[in-house]
Design a protein around this motif. Structure first.
Motif, PDB file in Angstrom:
ATOM      1  N   ARG A   1       1.144  -1.269   0.284  1.00 48.82           N
ATOM      2  CA  ARG A   1      -0.037   0.110   0.374  1.00 48.82           C
ATOM      3  C   ARG A   1       1.171   0.890  -0.119  1.00 48.82           C
ATOM      4  O   ARG A   1       0.152   2.419  -0.184  1.00 48.82           O
ATOM      5  CB  ARG A   1      -1.314  -0.209   1.091  1.00 48.82           C
ATOM      6  N   THR A   2       2.735   1.339   0.703  1.00 45.72           N
ATOM      7  CA  THR A   2       2.909   2.217   0.511  1.00 45.72           C
ATOM      8  C   THR A   2       4.054   2.985  -0.612  1.00 45.72           C
ATOM      9  O   THR A   2       4.946   3.580  -0.682  1.00 45.72           O
ATOM     10  CB  THR A   2       4.066   2.546   1.841  1.00 45.72           C
TER      11      THR A   2
ATOM     12  N   GLY B   1       4.521   6.663   2.755  1.00 45.41           N
ATOM     13  CA  GLY B   1       2.689   6.159   2.049  1.00 45.41           C
ATOM     14  C   GLY B   1       1.984   5.893   3.670  1.00 45.41           C
ATOM     15  O   GLY B   1       0.854   5.745   3.798  1.00 45.41           O
TER      16      GLY B   1
ATOM     17  N   LYS C   1       0.088   8.297   5.501  1.00 51.04           N
ATOM     18  CA  LYS C   1      -1.283   8.114   4.378  1.00 51.04           C
ATOM     19  C   LYS C   1      -2.857   7.216   4.728  1.00 51.04           C
ATOM     20  O   LYS C   1      -3.826   7.398   3.826  1.00 51.04           O
ATOM     21  CB  LYS C   1      -0.969   8.631   2.735  1.00 51.04           C
TER      22      LYS C   1
ATOM     23  N   GLN D   1       3.734   3.128  -3.715  1.00 46.48           N
ATOM     24  CA  GLN D   1       3.996   4.839  -4.462  1.00 46.48           C
ATOM     25  C   GLN D   1       4.255   5.557  -3.586  1.00 46.48           C
ATOM     26  O   GLN D   1       5.302   6.650  -4.209  1.00 46.48           O
ATOM     27  CB  GLN D   1       2.829   4.618  -5.310  1.00 46.48           C
ATOM     28  N   ARG D   2       4.370   6.029  -2.499  1.00 47.00           N
ATOM     29  CA  ARG D   2       5.026   6.739  -2.092  1.00 47.00           C
ATOM     30  C   ARG D   2       5.937   6.846  -1.169  1.00 47.00           C
ATOM     31  O   ARG D   2       6.643   8.017  -0.354  1.00 47.00           O
ATOM     32  CB  ARG D   2       3.681   7.295  -0.900  1.00 47.00           C
TER      33      ARG D   2
END
Lengths: 657, 152
Positions: A472-473, A481, A484, A475-476
């Motif tokens: 889930r993290t 991430g 977020k 990309q960031r």
């Protein structure tokens, strides 16, 4: 005079409940705005009146008014103030009143936090809760009036059961009742949605936070009860498969299934009829639990009185509620359309599996709990179903459940395929097997296949969670991430981790505990693993309402003294009842537990000396589950305007988040 | 069969299998873990099983509690008509005393004595295990005077 005012307030509350349970429902059916608008004020008025009644009863306890029969039976002038207050719910009548107050409180809360709901929905939900309330207030007033007077009044009361004179028991019943009664909200929401024909994503979203909060209270209540049993009953067990414990476990299991099924209803618009059925079953099990505990068919610490009239009343109430709600279900359910379709490998399937396992587990507990009662009722002999039954059936059901709990969140909604699930999961699985084998060996130098399984499963939950967070993290970047991610994700993560923690606690404490029941004379020592317990001797002392013999034991490790444990044998003066207070040196990784038994000849005492590794993790895990539940409720989307929003709008919002 | 039907079939099969397995487990577990209750009179009549655990309940007879070395203890349980001797090793519950109604769970040893692995006495001085109350009543109704009847 004052108790009569309390009684009067209780009768008034019943009158208000009758208004609350009829007019808003009729109004919603016929579209009469004024009648629907009555729901909120009626709920508030009922709650207020119940609080007044409760206040008067509490006053009678604080004031030692032994002319009130219930006070005389459950209190004493020598009882410390805090226990005189908790004694209000220490017996049958008072705990029913507490039930009523909390039910009123939940209905009042629905009135406050439902500004954004359509009025007819509010009217129906509060109306249905009013109907339940009528049943319970009638029960209280007709069979178990807490304000009944005694004439002549006794000089002093018969005292609170010494077992209940404990801080853990001050909190355990209100917590558990909050949970029990809270599921009435989920029940009312489900029925209201069925009746109005609006069984949609909006309904699932409205009822979800209420269900979660009820579940959090129930989790805490059960954990508190288990913790109390551990330190207060004096034999170091934390769960006994006692019928009364089962009575709280069953609605918890089905309630947990309900939580997960609601998630599918909210996000995927699937499982809707099933969710409604679960809501009905959960509340039915709550009522069944109340019946089992309050009717006297089960005799245990919790069963106060065995009055057949009471049992029949609750049984009729249970029959009415279940019968009526299932009729509504049979009438309306065929119109319910579940639109969400899903493939065999999908998150829906894993949640379906979760639901089936939880419901089957609840059913098997129900079987073991009711079987002796049914046989006895038909005159087929008196039996008891032992803990081994529950262990043999419950644990094999929990193993696939925990496995799926790890895998489920990694799967996509609707459809997924094995190749996407990916290599990392296989690596995680291998790691679990390896560390499941390694960890018990490193910690305890002994292997047990069940311990390997338990530890491996707990690590499986941890590792799959790590994979989930990583994905889930991606990309960031990890830290930004993680910030977020939504509170509801963290809620799920922490709750699931809590399950892993509890599994570790149960596994390690049941397989690696060292328990010795021995005879000890002062000066004698016993060695358990690395710990050496020296029995120093016994001193007599007297407490406010008991006399005690206190035994002291010093614990040494590597030649150094690390703790002094004191354990007491108390004799409560009024009830002439002996009680054991355990001496515990608590730790994150192990508890040292001693409990003094009966005195033997020659100055010796029987003594329980236990070493219990990781036992705190059992309740720590339950705390984490509750914390996770609170985080889910804190999620923004439950506070965003549901207004009278259409299903499509809501769906759009939910699927984005 | 369309893929959807196949999925549905697989799901239903999964549910049926898991519920079936759970049921089978439950029934086996239930059969092995049921403990029947017998009164001392029934035990004297030879009704209790020879090689399965069972429960026996009654009043702890006055003067019958005898300690041995360690935590070993012997006591008599009576329903007024008949008496059986129970051997136990361990710590007795707080409320265990002579004249108190108790329930013991155990089995026969090779010599025909009852060896208990669990002794239960509930936490209420007025409490009488319902099985014990029934056993006492039965013994009384067949015309035996009960010397230990509580509170009469």
């Amino acid at each position: 005079m004052l108790p009569e005012l309390g009684h009067f307030a209780l009768i008034l509350a019943l009158c208000v409940a009758i208004v609350q349970g009829t007019l808003p429902l009729i109004g919603a059916r016929r579209g009469v705005g004024n009648w629907m608008a009555l729901a909120r004020p009626a709920a508030w008025a009922q709650f207020l009146l119940l609080c007044v009644a409760f206040g008067f009863l509490t006053h009678a306890f604080v004031d030692n008014d032994f002319s009130v029969a219930y006070v005389a039976q459950n209190s004493n002038s020598a009882l410390p103030l805090i226990y005189r207050i908790s004694a209000v719910w220490g017996g049958h009548e008072g705990s029913l009143l507490l039930w009523g107050v909390l039910l009123g409180g939940w209905a009042a809360a629905v009135g406050v936090f439902s500004r954004r709901l359509p009025l007819d929905m509010v009217a129906r939900v509060i109306g249905i809760m009013g109907l339940v309330s009528i049943g319970f207030l009638l029960f209280t007033l007709l069979t178990s009036n807490p304000f009944e007077r005694l004439s002549p009044a006794p000089m002093d009361g018969r005292d609170l059961n010494p077992l209940l004179q404990d801080p853990g028991l001050v909190l355990h019943p209100p917590m558990l009742y909050m949970g029990y009664v809270g599921f009435s909200v989920a029940f009312a929401f489900a029925l209201a949605a069925l009746i109005s024909g609006r069984l949609d994503a909006a309904w699932a979203r409205w009822s979800r936070p209420w269900t979660v909060v009820a579940w959090v209270f129930m989790t805490l209540g059960i954990a508190l009860g288990s913790w109390w049993a551990y330190y207060e009953l004096g034999w170091g067990g934390w769960w006994f498969w006692d019928p009364v414990e089962n009575a709280s476990l069953m609605p918890w299991l089905v309630g947990t299934a309900l939580l997960h099924s609601l998630a599918v209803s909210e996000k995927r618009s699937a499982f809707k009829s099933w969710t409604v059925l679960l809501a009905i079953f959960t509340f039915a099990l709550v009522l069944l639990g109340t019946f089992l505990v309050r009717s006297g068919v089960i005799t245990s610490v919790h069963a106060f009185a065995s009055d057949p009239g009471r049992g029949i009343f609750i049984l009729v109430l249970l029959g009415t509620v279940v019968g009526a709600s299932l009729s509504v279900y049979a009438w309306r359910a065929p119109t319910v359309q579940s639109t969400g379709r899903f493939a065999l490998l999908s998150r829906e399937t894993s949640l379906l599996g979760n639901n089936i396992l939880l419901v089957v587990a609840a059913a098997s507990v129900l079987l073991g709990t009711l079987y002796p009662l049914v046989l006895d009722a038909f005159g087929l002999g008196k039996i008891s179903v032992g803990a081994p039954y529950f262990n043999t059936i419950f644990i094999p059901l929990m193993v696939p459940l925990v496995f799926m709990l790890g895998l489920g969140p990694l799967l996509r909604w609707k459809r997924d395929d094995l190749s996407r699930v990916g290599r990392s999961v296989w690596i995680a699985l291998a790691l679990c097997v390896l560390s499941g084998l390694l960890l018990p060996w490193v910690l305890f130098h002994a292997l047990d296949p069940r311990a390997v399984l338990g530890v491996g499963l707990a690590l499986w939950v941890l590792l799959t969670l790590a994979i989930d967070i990583h994905r889930r993290t991606r990309q960031r970047g990890l830290w930004p991430g993680m910030l977020k991610l939504s509170p509801s994700f963290w809620g799920m993560a922490i709750s699931h981790l809590g399950v892993a923690v509890t599994v570790i606690g149960i596994t390690l404490s049941s397989h690696y505990s060292i328990e010795r029941d021995i005879r000890m004379t002062p000066g004698e020592a016993v060695v358990l693993g690395e710990y050496r317990f020296v029995f120093e001797g016994v001193q007599d002392r007297s407490g406010p309402n008991y006399d005690a013999s206190t035994a002291f034991l010093k614990v040494h490790r590597d030649g150094k003294e690390i703790a002094t444990l004191r354990t007491e044998k108390r004799l409560y003066r009024v009830q002439r009842m002996p009680m054991t207070e355990a001496g515990i040196d608590a730790g994150l990784f192990r508890d040292l537990y001693v409990a003094v038994g009966e005195p033997l000849d020659g100055g010796a005492w029987a003594m329980r000396v236990y070493y219990k590794p990781f036992i705190r993790w059992i309740w720590g895990g339950a705390l984490m589950m509750s914390l996770g539940g609170l985080l889910v409720v804190a999620d923004r989307r439950y506070r965003l305007g549901a207004r009278s929003g259409t299903t499509e709008e809501l769906l759009a919002v939910t699927t984005r988040s | 069969m369309t893929p959807r039907q196949r999925n549905r079939l697989a799901l239903v099969a999964l549910i049926v299998i898991s519920v079936g397995v759970a049921m089978a487990l439950a029934l086996v577990a239930l059969r092995e873990n049921i403990n029947l209750f017998y009164s001392p009179t029934q035990i004297a009549a030879g009704e209790a099983p020879r090689n399965h655990t069972f429960r026996v309940g009654g009043i702890v007879a006055a003067g019958s509690v005898q300690r041995a070395e360690g935590l070993k203890v012997n006591f008599d349980v009576t329903d007024g008509a008949h008496t059986v001797t129970v051997a136990y090793e361990g710590i007795l519950p707080d409320l265990f005393r002579e004249g108190q109604g108790i329930v013991a769970q155990g089995r026969f040893d090779a010599d025909g004595g009852i060896v208990a692995d669990q002794v239960l006495a509930k936490h209420d001085e007025n409490y009488m295990p319902p099985e014990v109350a029934d056993a006492l009543k039965t013994a009384e109704s067949i015309g035996v005077v009960n010397p230990h009847a509580p509170g009469k």
